[in-house]
Design a protein around this motif. Structure first.
Motif, PDB file in Angstrom:
ATOM      1  N   GLN A  57      -4.303  -1.774  -0.997  1.00 40.25           N
ATOM      2  CA  GLN A  57      -5.090  -0.888  -0.131  1.00 40.25           C
ATOM      3  C   GLN A  57      -5.204  -1.440   1.297  1.00 40.25           C
ATOM      4  O   GLN A  57      -5.565  -0.716   2.212  1.00 40.25           O
ATOM      5  CB  GLN A  57      -6.490  -0.661  -0.715  1.00 40.25           C
ATOM      6  N   HIS A  58      -4.935  -2.728   1.451  1.00 44.76           N
ATOM      7  CA  HIS A  58      -4.987  -3.352   2.773  1.00 44.76           C
ATOM      8  C   HIS A  58      -3.627  -3.990   3.053  1.00 44.76           C
ATOM      9  O   HIS A  58      -3.514  -5.187   3.317  1.00 44.76           O
ATOM     10  CB  HIS A  58      -6.098  -4.408   2.829  1.00 44.76           C
ATOM     11  N   VAL A 117      -2.415  -5.789   7.866  1.00 47.67           N
ATOM     12  CA  VAL A 117      -3.579  -6.282   8.601  1.00 47.67           C
ATOM     13  C   VAL A 117      -3.077  -7.238   9.683  1.00 47.67           C
ATOM     14  O   VAL A 117      -2.214  -8.084   9.415  1.00 47.67           O
ATOM     15  CB  VAL A 117      -4.570  -7.018   7.671  1.00 47.67           C
TER      16      VAL A 117
END
Length: 395
Positions: free
Chosen positions: A145-146, A149
């Protein structure tokens, strides 16, 4: 006299439909030599049993398992293996083991489907996820989900993509004058890849943590490990040190695996290529004299005695986890359950104290359901499992 290992292999090929005409003739000759041989073949090849047998074959590398047991079972004829003694050294194999011209084997039990469906629902295989702790104490979740980054900390730019976090120095440390550390933590059922600022690549296993500077500017490159990690160290004249609290693994540029969980009785450093020095850390005096490792050698630090030893190993068996495998090398069921619990994230207890010392050698796919593995353990030795209050109980 026929070679016992070869006959077992011929039976495997026959069941799988991969036997050649010459091999078929050899198998038929062996069956004709003794009525017991024919009975054994008929029983093993019974279609009612083959479903379970093939499930075991799919999960495990048969040839490696035979290799682990061959010396014990065939090398010393004076050793008498009773059925109970064989069960204590159960391995994940498709066919019965040949012992002294006869066969000793396990009857395949079919466990309760409801039990294993419940366990599979509660405990899934792990996935690539971790938590990055910045120097400020801020925690950054790293998972699907991430997936992308971009951050900065100290004098480094940090980028997370393709399930790997990478560091690039940007030269700002001269302004602050301080060394900045980050920490990567993987939970049970997690794992992650990391590229340090010097280009060193790290694979961090489940239930582990690695603390490291965001850039290396000292006379040594040092990281602190609790758990397990595989390192491909970028070559430099500056030594690279993995500190586990009790021992240092020191290299210039090489590939190796360090397994140093704080709740394990022993730490292991296994060398894949290059050379490493493994040194014990003694309070008040720093490092002690260490040992040098060559490829396919392993340093073993026994925490209860404070002693370090060296063993010849197949390094690939201790690094296959980075390629999606779980391997056990004549390890106790207690150790097997501990390693499985780290990847599948479950709690467990032993009500059968004897079962702790059963030994296993196996090679698993990390994507297999936990039920498939527990079924194998039930089929190959005298243990059963129950699911109670979110915990797996060994009976």
């Amino acid at each position: 006299m026929h070679d016992s290992y070869n006959i077992a292999d011929l039976i495997v090929k026959k069941i799988r439909g991969a036997i050649t005409p010459d091999e078929q003739q050899e198998l038929e000759q062996w069956m004709s030599e003794n009525p017991e041989n024919q009975k054994l073949y008929d029983r093993v090849s019974d279609p009612k049993q083959q479903v379970n047998q093939m499930e075991v074959y799919r999960l495990f590398d048969k040839e490696k398992v035979w290799g682990k047991l061959e010396d014990e079972l065939f090398g010393t004829r004076t050793i008498k293996f009773t059925p109970r003694r064989i069960l204590r050294y159960a391995a994940a194999i498709l066919l019965p083991l040949l012992v002294g011209g006869g066969f000793a084997w396990w009857y395949l039990r079919v466990p309760s489907p409801d039990l294993y469906a419940e366990i599979d629902s509660a405990f899934q295989p792990g996935s690539q996820r971790a938590v990055l702790i910045l120097s400020s104490g801020e925690e950054v979740e790293l998972d699907e989900q991430h997936a992308q980054v971009t951050l900065s900390d100290g004098d480094a730019s940090i980028r997370n993509e393709h399930m790997q976090i990478s560091y690039t120095p940007d030269g700002r440390e001269g302004q602050t004058g301080r060394k900045v550390f980050n920490e990567l933590r993987t939970p049970k059922g997690g794992g992650y890849q990391l590229q340090l600022s010097d280009g060193t690549k790290v694979w961090l296993n489940s239930g582990s943590s690695l603390k490291y500077p965001v850039s290396f500017r000292d006379s040594i490159r040092q990281v602190i490990l609790d758990g397990e990690a595989y390192f491909e160290v970028s070559h430099s004249e500056t030594p690279f040190i993995v500190n586990t609290g009790s021992m240092n693994t020191r290299v210039l540029g090489t590939s190796f695996n360090v397994e140093a969980f704080s709740d394990d009785p022993a730490f292991h450093t296994t060398l894949v290529e290059g050379r490493v020095s493994v040194q014990l850390l003694e309070q008040g005096t720093g490092t002690s004299a260490g040992i040098l490792l060559e490829p396919d050698q392993q340093a073993i630090f026994t925490r209860s005695t404070g002693e370090i030893s060296k063993a010849e190993v197949d390094a690939s068996g201790y690094t296959s986890w980075i390629g999606g495998k779980l391997e056990f090398h004549n390890e106790t069921l207690e150790t097997v359950m501990k390693k499985l619990a780290r990847w599948y994230d479950f709690e467990y207890t032993f009500e059968n104290a004897r079962a702790r010392d059963f030994h296993f050698s196996a090679r698993l796919d990390k994507e297999e359901s936990i039920s498939s593995i527990l079924k194998m353990l039930e089929m190959t030795t005298d243990v059963k499992f129950e699911f109670r209050n979110t915990s797996i109980v060994v009976l």
